[in-house]
Motif scaffolding. Structure first.
Motif, short mmCIF file in Angstrom:
data_model
loop_
_atom_site.label_atom_id
_atom_site.label_comp_id
_atom_site.label_asym_id
_atom_site.label_seq_id
_atom_site.Cartn_x
_atom_site.Cartn_y
_atom_site.Cartn_z
N LYS A 135 0.85 -1.19 0.00
CA LYS A 135 0.00 0.00 0.00
C LYS A 135 0.88 1.24 0.00
O LYS A 135 2.02 1.18 0.49
CB LYS A 135 -0.86 0.03 1.27
CG LYS A 135 -1.84 -1.10 1.37
CD LYS A 135 -2.82 -0.85 2.49
CE LYS A 135 -2.60 -1.81 3.61
NZ LYS A 135 -3.42 -1.57 4.78
N ARG A 136 0.33 2.34 -0.48
CA ARG A 136 1.17 3.52 -0.56
C ARG A 136 1.65 3.96 0.81
O ARG A 136 2.75 4.47 0.94
CB ARG A 136 0.55 4.64 -1.39
CG ARG A 136 -0.67 5.31 -0.89
CD ARG A 136 -0.99 6.57 -1.72
NE ARG A 136 -0.06 7.65 -1.41
CZ ARG A 136 0.61 8.36 -2.31
NH1 ARG A 136 0.48 8.13 -3.58
NH2 ARG A 136 1.42 9.33 -1.93
N VAL A 137 0.85 3.75 1.85
CA VAL A 137 1.32 4.21 3.16
C VAL A 137 2.55 3.43 3.63
O VAL A 137 3.32 3.93 4.43
CB VAL A 137 0.24 4.23 4.28
CG1 VAL A 137 -1.13 4.44 3.73
CG2 VAL A 137 0.27 3.02 5.17
N HIS A 145 11.46 10.14 4.12
CA HIS A 145 10.56 10.89 3.25
C HIS A 145 10.64 12.37 3.60
O HIS A 145 9.67 12.95 4.07
CB HIS A 145 9.15 10.36 3.46
CG HIS A 145 8.26 10.56 2.27
ND1 HIS A 145 7.24 9.71 1.98
CD2 HIS A 145 8.26 11.51 1.32
CE1 HIS A 145 6.63 10.14 0.88
NE2 HIS A 145 7.24 11.23 0.49
N PRO A 146 11.81 12.94 3.42
CA PRO A 146 11.97 14.31 3.90
C PRO A 146 11.13 15.31 3.13
O PRO A 146 10.96 15.18 1.92
CB PRO A 146 13.46 14.58 3.69
CG PRO A 146 13.89 13.63 2.63
CD PRO A 146 12.98 12.43 2.73
N ARG A 178 -0.42 14.80 6.14
CA ARG A 178 0.21 15.43 4.99
C ARG A 178 1.49 14.68 4.58
O ARG A 178 1.73 14.43 3.40
CB ARG A 178 0.56 16.89 5.33
CG ARG A 178 1.03 17.72 4.14
CD ARG A 178 1.52 19.09 4.57
NE ARG A 178 2.79 19.02 5.28
CZ ARG A 178 3.98 18.91 4.69
NH1 ARG A 178 4.07 18.88 3.38
NH2 ARG A 178 5.08 18.83 5.41
N LEU A 179 2.28 14.27 5.57
CA LEU A 179 3.53 13.56 5.27
C LEU A 179 3.26 12.24 4.55
O LEU A 179 4.03 11.82 3.69
CB LEU A 179 4.32 13.31 6.56
CG LEU A 179 4.98 14.54 7.16
CD1 LEU A 179 5.49 14.25 8.57
CD2 LEU A 179 6.13 15.02 6.28
N LEU A 180 2.14 11.59 4.90
CA LEU A 180 1.82 10.32 4.26
C LEU A 180 1.34 10.50 2.82
O LEU A 180 1.28 9.53 2.07
CB LEU A 180 0.76 9.56 5.07
CG LEU A 180 1.25 8.94 6.37
CD1 LEU A 180 0.10 8.29 7.11
CD2 LEU A 180 2.36 7.92 6.12
N LYS A 181 1.00 11.71 2.46
CA LYS A 181 0.48 11.95 1.10
C LYS A 181 1.52 12.58 0.18
O LYS A 181 1.23 12.86 -0.98
CB LYS A 181 -0.76 12.84 1.17
CG LYS A 181 -2.01 12.08 1.61
CD LYS A 181 -3.25 12.97 1.51
CE LYS A 181 -4.04 12.95 2.80
NZ LYS A 181 -4.24 14.26 3.42
N MET A 182 2.71 12.80 0.71
CA MET A 182 3.72 13.47 -0.12
C MET A 182 4.20 12.59 -1.27
O MET A 182 4.09 11.37 -1.23
CB MET A 182 4.92 13.85 0.75
CG MET A 182 4.68 15.13 1.53
SD MET A 182 6.06 15.47 2.62
CE MET A 182 7.40 15.42 1.45
#
Ligand code: 5GP
Ligand code: ZN
Length: 218
Positions: A135-137, A145-146, A178-182
């Motif tokens: 999964k993308r997460v 994931h800076p 937000r960080l999980l969607k970058m």
């Protein structure tokens, strides 16, 4: 509650096979992650009943506790690094890998927004190559994931960066979301893949081959 799934390891570590529970110390239980997101993926579970239900950012405000978990994490990192070397170089005296700093290939940290309730620290090889990454997460959560606009924010928070400063945006739920969607970036070469999960997954598989080759040649 499926989010309580780590509890049995803390309550009765010896009830689990050594293939899952790697070691007990007086302060921690070391386990293998059941859905490894990299070649080697372990979890450190602190046993302290006062801390186990706290969010990691809260739990690690206590510097004494943090120091003790860091010491245990160092030990688990050694085990993970050794297994990584074995997986890449094989066993035996001619297997190689003597010129590599294997510890540098292993990351130790917590998720800014854990999915499991009991306090745990990830100790994971940094290449992020696994068929369990579905999964993308999974990538968003585990790969470094800076945020290009703020060098210090990522969903994976190294233990070395704790305690988290009071003004860190990752205390906020909307910042974690937000960080999980970058957009995805490669941990190794920095190449960007926008929001293409297929793209990053394919690239991570290619980097896996290159990473192994470089370690074998070092
Ligand atoms: P989190 O996202 O909460 O930081 O990570 C929780 C980790 O626990 C995940 O990497 C997940 O694969 C792992 N996990 C979830 N359930 C179990 C379980 O029942 N046993 C083990 N050994 N690991 C689990
Ligand atoms: Zn790359």
């Amino acid at each position: 509650d499926p989010r309580d799934g780590l509890a049995p390891y803390i309550i009765s570590p010896s009830a689990h096979p050594p293939s899952i529970v790697l070691k007990e110390t007086p302060t921690s239980v070391f386990i293998r992650d059941a859905f490894p997101k990299a070649l080697v993926h372990a979890l450190l579970l602190p046993r302290d009943p006062e801390k186990t239900m706290l969010h990691p950012f809260e739990a690690f405000k206590d510097e004494g506790f943090l120091a003790q978990v860091r010491a245990d994490a160092e030990e688990l990192k050694g085990l993970v690094a050794r297994e990584l070397r074995r997986k890449i170089c094989g066993r035996g005296t001619v297997a190689g890998g003597g010129g590599v700093n294997w510890g540098a290939e292993v990351r130790v940290g917590v998720h800014a927004g854990p999915s499991m309730n009991h306090l745990h620290v990830h100790v994971i090889s940094r290449e992020g190559f696994s068929d369990r990454v579905k999964k993308r997460v999974h990538y968003s959560a585990l790969l470094p994931h800076p945020d290009p606009n703020s060098f210090n924010t990522a969903f994976f928070v190294p233990l070395d960066e704790l305690p988290l400063r009071g003004d860190d945006p990752r205390w906020e739920h909307h910042e974690r979301a937000r960080l999980l969607k970058m957009d995805y970036t490669c941990w190794r070469c920095g190449r960007g893949f926008k929001n293409s999960f297929v793209g990053i997954k394919q690239h991570i598989a290619e980097e896996f081959v290159e990473w192994k080759k470089a370690l074998l040649e070092a």
